[in-house]
Design an enzyme around this catalytic site. Structure first.
Site, PDB file in Angstrom:
ATOM      1  N   TYR A 270      22.799 -29.575   0.351  1.00 30.17           N
ATOM      2  CA  TYR A 270      22.023 -28.526   1.061  1.00 30.17           C
ATOM      3  C   TYR A 270      22.494 -28.444   2.511  1.00 30.17           C
ATOM      4  O   TYR A 270      22.861 -27.372   2.989  1.00 30.17           O
ATOM      5  CB  TYR A 270      20.515 -28.823   1.003  1.00 30.17           C
ATOM      6  CG  TYR A 270      19.777 -28.122   2.111  1.00 30.17           C
ATOM      7  CD1 TYR A 270      19.354 -28.818   3.250  1.00 30.17           C
ATOM      8  CD2 TYR A 270      19.552 -26.756   2.059  1.00 30.17           C
ATOM      9  CE1 TYR A 270      18.727 -28.162   4.295  1.00 30.17           C
ATOM     10  CE2 TYR A 270      18.918 -26.091   3.097  1.00 30.17           C
ATOM     11  CZ  TYR A 270      18.516 -26.810   4.211  1.00 30.17           C
ATOM     12  OH  TYR A 270      17.896 -26.162   5.255  1.00 30.17           O
TER      13      TYR A 270
ATOM     14  N   ASN B 115       8.143 -31.850   1.402  1.00 33.12           N
ATOM     15  CA  ASN B 115       7.960 -31.879   2.853  1.00 33.12           C
ATOM     16  C   ASN B 115       6.596 -32.466   3.228  1.00 33.12           C
ATOM     17  O   ASN B 115       5.617 -32.364   2.470  1.00 33.12           O
ATOM     18  CB  ASN B 115       8.109 -30.459   3.443  1.00 33.12           C
ATOM     19  CG  ASN B 115       9.535 -29.912   3.300  1.00 33.12           C
ATOM     20  OD1 ASN B 115       9.727 -28.792   2.901  1.00 33.12           O
ATOM     21  ND2 ASN B 115      10.527 -30.727   3.614  1.00 33.12           N
TER      22      ASN B 115
ATOM     23  N   ASP C  48      14.822  -9.927  -2.715  1.00 38.16           N
ATOM     24  CA  ASP C  48      14.500 -11.291  -3.151  1.00 38.16           C
ATOM     25  C   ASP C  48      14.640 -11.343  -4.678  1.00 38.16           C
ATOM     26  O   ASP C  48      14.580 -10.315  -5.349  1.00 38.16           O
ATOM     27  CB  ASP C  48      13.055 -11.653  -2.736  1.00 38.16           C
ATOM     28  CG  ASP C  48      12.859 -13.149  -2.505  1.00 38.16           C
ATOM     29  OD1 ASP C  48      12.354 -13.549  -1.445  1.00 38.16           O
ATOM     30  OD2 ASP C  48      13.255 -13.931  -3.411  1.00 38.16           O
TER      31      ASP C  48
ATOM     32  N   ASN D 258      12.184 -18.639  -5.649  1.00 40.94           N
ATOM     33  CA  ASN D 258      11.403 -19.689  -4.965  1.00 40.94           C
ATOM     34  C   ASN D 258      10.248 -19.055  -4.200  1.00 40.94           C
ATOM     35  O   ASN D 258       9.872 -19.493  -3.111  1.00 40.94           O
ATOM     36  CB  ASN D 258      12.318 -20.469  -4.003  1.00 40.94           C
ATOM     37  CG  ASN D 258      11.641 -21.739  -3.503  1.00 40.94           C
ATOM     38  OD1 ASN D 258      10.704 -22.243  -4.128  1.00 40.94           O
ATOM     39  ND2 ASN D 258      12.076 -22.230  -2.364  1.00 40.94           N
ATOM     40  N   SER D 259       9.712 -17.944  -4.772  1.00 40.48           N
ATOM     41  CA  SER D 259       8.597 -17.265  -4.088  1.00 40.48           C
ATOM     42  C   SER D 259       7.820 -16.458  -5.119  1.00 40.48           C
ATOM     43  O   SER D 259       8.204 -16.387  -6.292  1.00 40.48           O
ATOM     44  CB  SER D 259       9.152 -16.330  -2.990  1.00 40.48           C
ATOM     45  OG  SER D 259       9.976 -15.340  -3.600  1.00 40.48           O
TER      46      SER D 259
ATOM     47  N   LYS E  18      16.911 -24.590  -0.789  1.00 39.84           N
ATOM     48  CA  LYS E  18      16.748 -25.424   0.409  1.00 39.84           C
ATOM     49  C   LYS E  18      16.129 -26.802   0.152  1.00 39.84           C
ATOM     50  O   LYS E  18      15.706 -27.485   1.076  1.00 39.84           O
ATOM     51  CB  LYS E  18      15.880 -24.676   1.403  1.00 39.84           C
ATOM     52  CG  LYS E  18      14.503 -24.362   0.878  1.00 39.84           C
ATOM     53  CD  LYS E  18      13.561 -24.076   2.017  1.00 39.84           C
ATOM     54  CE  LYS E  18      12.137 -24.114   1.527  1.00 39.84           C
ATOM     55  NZ  LYS E  18      11.183 -24.193   2.611  1.00 39.84           N
TER      56      LYS E  18
ATOM     57  N   ASP F 187      16.964 -39.925   4.916  1.00 36.27           N
ATOM     58  CA  ASP F 187      16.197 -39.540   6.111  1.00 36.27           C
ATOM     59  C   ASP F 187      16.857 -40.074   7.380  1.00 36.27           C
ATOM     60  O   ASP F 187      17.425 -41.176   7.359  1.00 36.27           O
ATOM     61  CB  ASP F 187      14.768 -40.105   6.034  1.00 36.27           C
ATOM     62  CG  ASP F 187      13.842 -39.174   5.272  1.00 36.27           C
ATOM     63  OD1 ASP F 187      14.298 -38.072   4.898  1.00 36.27           O
ATOM     64  OD2 ASP F 187      12.691 -39.544   5.038  1.00 36.27           O
TER      65      ASP F 187
ATOM     66  N   LYS G 171      24.744 -25.413   4.835  1.00 37.64           N
ATOM     67  CA  LYS G 171      24.408 -24.829   6.146  1.00 37.64           C
ATOM     68  C   LYS G 171      25.585 -24.985   7.112  1.00 37.64           C
ATOM     69  O   LYS G 171      25.954 -24.060   7.837  1.00 37.64           O
ATOM     70  CB  LYS G 171      23.164 -25.503   6.732  1.00 37.64           C
ATOM     71  CG  LYS G 171      21.867 -25.208   6.011  1.00 37.64           C
ATOM     72  CD  LYS G 171      21.547 -23.726   6.003  1.00 37.64           C
ATOM     73  CE  LYS G 171      20.250 -23.412   5.265  1.00 37.64           C
ATOM     74  NZ  LYS G 171      20.001 -21.968   5.140  1.00 37.64           N
TER      75      LYS G 171
ATOM     76  N   SER H 182      19.997 -24.843  10.226  1.00 38.16           N
ATOM     77  CA  SER H 182      19.051 -25.957  10.259  1.00 38.16           C
ATOM     78  C   SER H 182      19.560 -27.075  11.150  1.00 38.16           C
ATOM     79  O   SER H 182      20.760 -27.322  11.242  1.00 38.16           O
ATOM     80  CB  SER H 182      18.858 -26.488   8.832  1.00 38.16           C
ATOM     81  OG  SER H 182      18.138 -27.706   8.827  1.00 38.16           O
TER      82      SER H 182
HETATM   83  C1  WQD Z   1       9.463 -35.005   7.636  1.00 40.73           C
HETATM   84  C2  WQD Z   1       9.157 -36.471   7.883  1.00 40.73           C
HETATM   85  C3  WQD Z   1       9.866 -37.898   6.085  1.00 40.73           C
HETATM   86  C4  WQD Z   1       7.028 -36.503   3.085  1.00 40.73           C
HETATM   87  C5  WQD Z   1      13.770 -31.270   5.654  1.00 40.73           C
HETATM   88  C6  WQD Z   1      15.142 -30.635   5.657  1.00 40.73           C
HETATM   89  C7  WQD Z   1      15.206 -29.599   6.745  1.00 40.73           C
HETATM   90  C8  WQD Z   1      14.115 -28.600   6.503  1.00 40.73           C
HETATM   91  C9  WQD Z   1      12.764 -29.308   6.549  1.00 40.73           C
HETATM   92  C10 WQD Z   1      14.763 -26.748   5.091  1.00 40.73           C
HETATM   93  C11 WQD Z   1      10.303 -37.388   7.452  1.00 40.73           C
HETATM   94  C12 WQD Z   1       8.350 -37.944   6.253  1.00 40.73           C
HETATM   95  C13 WQD Z   1       7.762 -36.664   4.245  1.00 40.73           C
HETATM   96  C14 WQD Z   1       6.147 -37.546   2.677  1.00 40.73           C
HETATM   97  C15 WQD Z   1       6.757 -38.812   4.610  1.00 40.73           C
HETATM   98  N1  WQD Z   1      14.291 -27.983   5.242  1.00 40.73           N
HETATM   99  N2  WQD Z   1       7.609 -37.797   4.991  1.00 40.73           N
HETATM  100  N3  WQD Z   1       6.039 -38.669   3.461  1.00 40.73           N
HETATM  101  O1  WQD Z   1      13.213 -34.235   5.805  1.00 40.73           O
HETATM  102  O2  WQD Z   1      12.697 -33.786   8.280  1.00 40.73           O
HETATM  103  O3  WQD Z   1      13.569 -31.945   6.863  1.00 40.73           O
HETATM  104  O4  WQD Z   1      12.783 -30.287   5.492  1.00 40.73           O
HETATM  105  O5  WQD Z   1      15.083 -25.964   5.937  1.00 40.73           O
HETATM  106  O6  WQD Z   1      16.464 -28.959   6.702  1.00 40.73           O
HETATM  107  O7  WQD Z   1      16.089 -31.643   5.953  1.00 40.73           O
HETATM  108  O8  WQD Z   1      11.262 -32.756   6.499  1.00 40.73           O
HETATM  109  O9  WQD Z   1       8.894 -32.646   5.845  1.00 40.73           O
HETATM  110  O10 WQD Z   1      10.568 -33.668   4.224  1.00 40.73           O
HETATM  111  O11 WQD Z   1       9.935 -34.900   6.287  1.00 40.73           O
HETATM  112  O12 WQD Z   1       6.642 -39.848   5.303  1.00 40.73           O
HETATM  113  O13 WQD Z   1       5.448 -37.477   1.610  1.00 40.73           O
HETATM  114  O14 WQD Z   1       8.038 -36.838   7.071  1.00 40.73           O
HETATM  115  O15 WQD Z   1      10.368 -39.186   5.789  1.00 40.73           O
HETATM  116  O16 WQD Z   1      10.357 -38.490   8.344  1.00 40.73           O
HETATM  117  P1  WQD Z   1      12.715 -33.318   6.869  1.00 40.73           P
HETATM  118  P2  WQD Z   1      10.120 -33.454   5.629  1.00 40.73           P
END
Ligand code: WQD
Length: 339
Positions: free
Chosen positions: A149, A199, A32, A36-37, A86, A297, A153, A124
């Site tokens: 990103y 996330n 690593d 990012n860790s 990521k 999204d 993948k 992913s």
């Molecule tokens: C989940 C849902 C948001 C934050 C991404 C990457 C995926 C993986 C996981 C790496 C969505 C909603 C989010 C917030 C919200 N990444 N949300 N308010 O976008 O599905 O996936 O992260 O491996 O590859 O694409 O995950 O957790 O960002 O969002 O309403 O403050 O929660 O709109 O519907 P996502 P997320």
């Protein structure tokens, strides 16, 4: 004793996978660069497993360093390749950073092993974009990625597939993750977002503990039962176990030399359902507001996990309650033991 190289092994999914590899009796070496860790994760793994993995701090974009490492570690029998940037939003702002890092690291690993290796690749569900049909299966069309990103993948899968087609000694399983959430039951490892969490679940736990303000639900005007977007959330420990199952399948040489598996629960949950499930499983009250949809999204996705269950021999066991209570326990651990 089989020895597995885990690149990005101090990261969120990587660290949980190191623990599960130890549980399954493997020797582990981690590479690593801590981009990012946190190095402390190695001690946390030792607290959980009673042993530390061998560790080398290497930038996988440094071809000479990777070649030297592989030459000096000829007892490696398999690789789980997590190391990659990521963050979807960041990748839109800094595409070259993402293409350089995510491709140079993968290609350096493949060439250092002279393409004679068993490798599990961290892919992913983002490669599906908004699926035309749900649940989405591995034969579904891969759509033009919404972000650099996601594109890294998709292209990485193509690189692996084409390399496997001409190199019988290269055996690859690509795991297409849905949404990894939660933390180890010990609350000693978990997700460590840098800055404001992008996330949903880490934002929820940081809001609940008072590090952030109210949660913004990004849109409640989707064509879903409660209007908020739907995802397939999977416990990070279940996801880690899927990687051990993939290594075992590669060792068995049972399949073709390039295979793809969805790794999810097969169930979809909306943002509002996650919020209420968090409140129910922790007793904490969340503040949230409804905001605009987030650029890029998709409306809803959840996986067809038939192949993973019946061919890979893996099935998610933990539900939303475990996912969300473990994420909360980890957040509380961080408050008392800041990294
Ligand atoms: C989940 C849902 C948001 C934050 C991404 C990457 C995926 C993986 C996981 C790496 C969505 C909603 C989010 C917030 C919200 N990444 N949300 N308010 O976008 O599905 O996936 O992260 O491996 O590859 O694409 O995950 O957790 O960002 O969002 O309403 O403050 O929660 O709109 O519907 P996502 P997320």
């Amino acid at each position: 004793m089989a020895k597995i190289l885990v690149t990005g092994g101090t990261g969120y999914i990587g660290s949980h996978t190191v623990v599960e590899l130890f549980n399954a009796g493997y020797e582990v070496v981690v590479v690593d660069d801590f981009s990012n860790s946190d190095p402390k994760i190695l001690e946390q793994i030792e607290k959980i497993s009673g042993k530390k993995p061998e560790f080398f701090k290497i930038d996988l974009c440094d071809e000479n360093a990777v070649n030297l490492f592989v030459d000096q570690n000829k007892d490696i029998t398999g690789v789980i390749h997590f190391a990659a940037f990521k963050a979807v939003g960041e990748s839109v702002q800094q595409p070259l950073k993402y293409y350089r890092n995510n491709f140079f690291s993968l290609i350096n690993i493949l060439t250092a092993f002279n393409s004679k290796i068993q490798l599990v690749f961290s892919s992913s569900c983002t490669v599906y974009g908004q699926p035309d049909q749900l649940p989405v299966n591995e034969l579904a069309k891969v759509k033009k990625a919404e972000s650099p990103y996601g594109n890294t993948k998709q292209i990485a899968e193509e690189i692996l597939q084409e390399a496997c087609a001409v190199t019988p000694d290269l055996n690859v399983i690509a795991l297409r993750y849905f949404n990894p959430v939660g933390a180890h039951k010990s609350a000693l490892i978990g997700e460590l977002p840098i800055g404001v969490p992008q996330n949903l679940v880490p934002f929820i736990t940081q809001s609940a503990i008072g590090k952030r303000g109210a949660i913004t639900v990004f849109g409640n005007d989707y064509n879903t039962p409660d209007g908020s977007a739907i995802r397939d959330y999977i416990h990070v420990v279940d996801l880690a176990k899927a990687h051990v199952a993939a290594i075992k399948r590669l060792e068995s040489k049972a399949g073709a030399n390039f295979e793809i598996f969805n790794v999810g629960t097969g169930k979809g949950s909306s943002v509002l359902e996650i919020i209420s499930a968090f409140e129910k499983s922790t007793g904490e009250k969340l503040n949230y507001t409804i905001g605009a949809r987030r650029e890029g999204d998709i409306e809803q996705t959840y996986g067809d996990v038939t192949l993973s269950n019946n061919v890979l021999g893996w099935k998610a066991e933990l539900g939303l309650e475990d996912m969300l209570s473990s994420a909360w326990n980890w957040e509380k651990y961080l408050r008392e033991n800041p990294f």
